[in-house]
Every structure is written in structure tokens, then in C-alpha cells.
Design a protein around this motif. Structure first.
Motif, short mmCIF file in Angstrom:
data_model
loop_
_atom_site.label_atom_id
_atom_site.label_comp_id
_atom_site.label_asym_id
_atom_site.label_seq_id
_atom_site.Cartn_x
_atom_site.Cartn_y
_atom_site.Cartn_z
N GLU A 171 0.83 -1.21 0.00
CA GLU A 171 0.00 0.00 0.00
C GLU A 171 0.86 1.25 0.00
O GLU A 171 0.52 2.26 -0.65
CB GLU A 171 -0.92 0.00 1.22
CG GLU A 171 -2.12 -0.91 1.10
CD GLU A 171 -3.00 -0.85 2.34
OE1 GLU A 171 -4.21 -1.05 2.21
OE2 GLU A 171 -2.45 -0.62 3.45
N THR A 206 0.68 4.25 -2.68
CA THR A 206 0.50 5.65 -2.31
C THR A 206 1.60 6.52 -2.89
O THR A 206 1.35 7.60 -3.44
CB THR A 206 0.47 5.79 -0.78
OG1 THR A 206 -0.62 5.03 -0.24
CG2 THR A 206 0.31 7.25 -0.36
N THR A 220 1.08 6.89 -6.60
CA THR A 220 -0.01 7.82 -6.89
C THR A 220 0.48 9.26 -6.80
O THR A 220 0.16 10.10 -7.65
CB THR A 220 -1.17 7.59 -5.91
OG1 THR A 220 -1.63 6.23 -6.02
CG2 THR A 220 -2.32 8.55 -6.20
#
Length: 332
Positions: free
Chosen positions: A299, A303, A306
Motif C-alpha cells: 500500500e 500511495t 499515486t
């Protein structure tokens, strides 16, 4: 002679080549296509020599072709998008679970001596390309074949088909589409009305590829906190989910650096950080998403990626004078 010179002076001068497009073609496209065609040719040769899934040479050749694919996977325009060539080479994700069923049907219907390369090219993409080969080499439902049965026939047909497709894509780029990009804005160029449109096509492809990593390559195995889906990871069968992500990130960085025009301020710090995080996942097939610690690490990469995409969008669009166009992920 004076009349000839005067007439020549009236002809439109060719537009100055765009250094951005030149860099993309010379530093990313041409070397990437050369490596991929060589690697798929080596894979075809390895299958001819020994088609069995237990062949270390065949597995190594497949891994080499898989690695080489990432050198051109970001080219989401032009020859790779014509005639479904991308899907033929690399049909993933297989969201409907078509591949195992299609492979089983093909194998069940095989007749000795009926191998036909032309007929194989009419088969669905789920039995063709790199990921079908991964199933034949690593899926225990399919990889126990011998040299004399349907599995061997499929492997040889699929590798020859993949090599032929790679050469078709490379030829289309070299003999046509590279010139189309370089001559953007010329009077006879109906594809790109100016250099900005050509830059925008490459820029959009880069952002789309970054989004693909975020949503598919990382997002699919992450699933939800309640229902992680490690079996949906790309490269799970061959244990190279993390490697694929790392290679994809390296390819994105190479394309971004080629896009940066002279004097631009874009740095590689964000790319370096995300690649550093991905390299330290220690989770070859992303099975760690079922564990809280492993999930947190992936994750965190998602992140950071992104954020990287947001930064790349802002900095590159300003430097190149473009905005992102429509892409294949719009509406997903």
C-alpha cells in the motif's frame, strides 16, 4: 537554373525535428523494440530445442522475453494498439478467468500433425502471448506435458506466434510510425497536426501506464482489507510479481527522462524513491498482501506511486506544454 531555384524556394520547408520526440524514439522506442524482438526470437528457438516446461533454457528464455516486454509496454499508441497487438502479446489482467478455460479447450481439441501457424493466429488472445506461456510453464494444470503431446505443440506455436507479432510491431514502428511521429505537423501528416499532439500521445501513454500500475498491477492483489486477492497478482505463477513491478517502474522513469526537454527542472527523485520502496518489498508473488505487514508495504508503494503520477503530470505537462489526452483506462 534560376527558375528551378526559385521554384524550390516556394516549396514548404520541412519542420524542425522535435528533440523530445527524437529522444523518445532514439532512447526508448528503437532500443526497446530491438531487445524485445531479439528476446522473443530466442524464446522461439528455445521452444524448438526443448518445448518441455521443465527445460531451464525455455524458462530462462521466457523470463528474458517477459523482461524485454517492459521496455516497450509504455507505448500505448501506434502499432502496439493496432490490431489488438498489445493484447496478443500480453493479455493481462484476465479478469474473467478466460485463460485456463481457453487453454484447456485448445489442448483437448488438438490433433497430432494438425499444427498450423496461420490457424493459431485466429485463436483468442487468452491462449497467445507471454501470459499463456507463463501458464504452460508454471501452472500445474498445464505444465506436465511431454514432447509428443498437445502442450508441446501449443508452446511451439505460441512462441513462434509471439516472435512473429514482435517483428510485425517493430517493422510497423520502424517503417512507418516513427516517421509519423517525427514529421508531426508536416502537411502530409494526418495523424499529428503538430509536435504538441505527438508529445501529448507519449505523455498520455506514460500517465496511463503509471495508472495501470496503481490500479491493476498493485490494486488487484491488494483487493480490500477484508478480502485481499493475492492470486490475482500479475506473475504469480512464475513468482515474479515484484520483478514485473520493478521493471515497469524502471521503464516509466526511462520514458519520463526522455520526455524532459532541455532546461526542464524535472528530477528523478520521486522515481528513485518509489523504485527503492518496490525493491524492498521482499514479496516475489505478492502473497504478502494477506499479512498486515506485507499489505502495508505494498500500500505504501501504491500511495507513493499515486503521488509520483500527480507530480509527473504537473511537472511534465508544464514543461512539454501539453495536457493528458483520453486513454484506455478512462471510465474504469
Amino acid at each position: 537554373m534560376r527558375l528551378l531555384i526559385a521554384a524550390l524556394c516556394l516549396l514548404p520547408l520541412p519542420l524542425r525535428a522535435d528533440p523530445v520526440i527524437d529522444r523518445v524514439l532514439d532512447e526508448v522506442v528503437s532500443p526497446g523494440l530491438a531487445v524485445f524482438t531479439t528476446a522473443t526470437g530466442a524464446l522461439e528457438a528455445a521452444a524448438v530445442a526443448d518445448c518441455r516446461a521443465t527445460s531451464e533454457d525455455l524458462r530462462a528464455a521466457w523470463a528474458g522475453a517477459m523482461d524485454a516486454w517492459f521496455g516497450i509496454a509504455d507505448l500505448r499508441f501506434g502499432p502496439l494498439e493496432d490490431g489488438a497487438q498489445r493484447q496478443i502479446i500480453a493479455y493481462w489482467p484476465d479478469n474473467g478467468g478466460h485463460r485456463p478455460k481457453a487453454l484447456a479447450r485448445w489442448l483437448a481439441g488438438w490433433q497430432p500433425g494438425a499444427e498450423d501457424a496461420a490457424a493459431f493466429r485466429t485463436q483468442p488472445v487468452s491462449v497467445r502471448g507471454l501470459y499463456a506461456m507463463e501458464s504452460m510453464l508454471y501452472d500445474p494444470r498445464f505444465n506436465t506435458y511431454t514432447k509428443s503431446d498437445a502442450g508441446c505443440a501449443l508452446v511451439r506455436l505460441a512462441t513462434a506466434d509471439l516472435s512473429a507479432t514482435a517483428h510485425e510491431v517493430a517493422t510497423a514502428w520502424e517503417e512507418d510510425f516513427a516517421t509519423v511521429l517525427r514529421t508531426a505537423g508536416d502537411a502530409g501528416n494526418a495523424r499529428f497536426l503538430d509536435a504538441i499532439e505527438a508529445r501529448q500521445a507519449v505523455f498520455t501513454a506514460l500517465l496511463t501506464s503509471l495508472q495501470f500500475d496503481i490500479v491493476e498491477r498493485i490494486g488487484l492483489p491488494l483487493g480490500t482489507v477484508e478480502t485481499p486477492r493475492p492470486t490475482r497478482a500479475e506473475g504469480r505463477l512464475s513468482g515474479r510479481s515484484q520483478r514485473n513491478l520493478e521493471l515497469s517502474l524502471a521503464a516509466h522513469e526511462a520514458l519520463a527522462r526522455a520526455l524532459v526537454p532541455e532546461g526542464a527542472t524535472l528530477t528523478g527523485e520521486d522515481f528513485e524513491r518509489v523504485r527503492w520502496m518496490a525493491a524492498r518489498l521482499d514479496d516475489p508473488d505478492f502473497s504478502g498482501v494477506a499479512d498486515p505487514t506485507g499489505r502495508f508495504r505494498l500500500e505504501a508503494v501504491q500511495t507513493a506511486l499515486t503521488l509520483l503520477r500527480t507530480v509527473a503530470n504537473e511537472e511534465l505537462s508544464a514543461a512539454l506544454g501539453v495536457t493528458m489526452g483520453l486513454n484506455a483506462l478512462d471510465g474504469d
